[in-house]
Design an enzyme around this catalytic site. Structure first.
Site, PDB file in Angstrom:
ATOM      1  N   CYS A  66       0.885  -1.269  -0.149  1.00 24.25           N
ATOM      2  CA  CYS A  66      -0.173  -0.154   0.026  1.00 24.25           C
ATOM      3  C   CYS A  66       0.899   0.959   0.089  1.00 24.25           C
ATOM      4  O   CYS A  66       2.174   1.135   0.066  1.00 24.25           O
ATOM      5  CB  CYS A  66      -0.842  -0.048   1.296  1.00 24.25           C
ATOM      6  SG  CYS A  66      -0.336   0.450   2.874  1.00 24.25           S
ATOM      7  N   HIS A  99      15.060 -12.787  12.770  1.00 23.25           N
ATOM      8  CA  HIS A  99      14.725 -12.511  14.061  1.00 23.25           C
ATOM      9  C   HIS A  99      13.080 -12.687  14.493  1.00 23.25           C
ATOM     10  O   HIS A  99      12.899 -13.159  15.393  1.00 23.25           O
ATOM     11  CB  HIS A  99      14.965 -11.349  14.537  1.00 23.25           C
ATOM     12  CG  HIS A  99      16.464 -11.249  14.669  1.00 23.25           C
ATOM     13  ND1 HIS A  99      17.252 -10.191  15.270  1.00 23.25           N
ATOM     14  CD2 HIS A  99      17.623 -11.979  14.221  1.00 23.25           C
ATOM     15  CE1 HIS A  99      18.561 -10.252  14.959  1.00 23.25           C
ATOM     16  NE2 HIS A  99      18.819 -11.233  14.369  1.00 23.25           N
TER      17      HIS A  99
END
Length: 142
Positions: A66, A99
């Site tokens: 977006c 992570h």
């Protein structure tokens, strides 16, 4: 590998660019739209189906786009099994996977250049989750 992709009107150009690139190198794509230039739409209408497809395990990863990437990421993260990361450079893409075990990348169409977006996608899709202490943290999210 199967990729789900969806965007609002600001991401249409990049969505086609990404679709073509990934298809050429062997990825299977499920495109949830939007498809037209010049018409404005609401990003949740295209992000929810994309996230649901990933959430149900029908795609390995998702790509959502977006204007700022924020609305798309917020929408996708409403889905329980989704970890959507807002990414604007390669280093963030790598960390999101290593992570956070992000399974959807949210891209800000208004803030990434055409020559960088494919590099970012490639890093995201090729980076492995490190597990270990990071898995413990992810389990605490739910």
């Amino acid at each position: 590998m199967k990729i789900a992709i969806g965007s609002d009107h600001t991401g249409v150009y990049y969505k086609y660019l990404i679709n073509n690139y990934l298809s050429e190198i062997g990825y299977k794509i499920k495109d949830f739209g939007f498809y037209e230039y010049g018409k404005k739409v609401d990003y949740p209408d295209f992000i929810h189906p994309t996230a649901e497809f990933v959430e149900k395990g029908k795609a390995d990863f998702g790509i959502i786009i977006c204007g700022s990437g924020n609305g798309a990421a917020i929408t996708a993260n409403k889905h329980k099994k989704i970890r959507a990361a807002l990414v604007w450079k390669k280093e963030i893409a790598s960390l999101a996977r290593r992570h956070n075990n992000a399974n959807i990348i949210s891209l800000p169409a208004r803030f990434i250049s055409e020559n960088k977006i494919l590099e970012i996608i490639e890093v995201f899709l090729k980076t492995e989750f490190e597990g270990g202490r990071h898995q413990i943290r992810i389990e605490k999210i739910d």
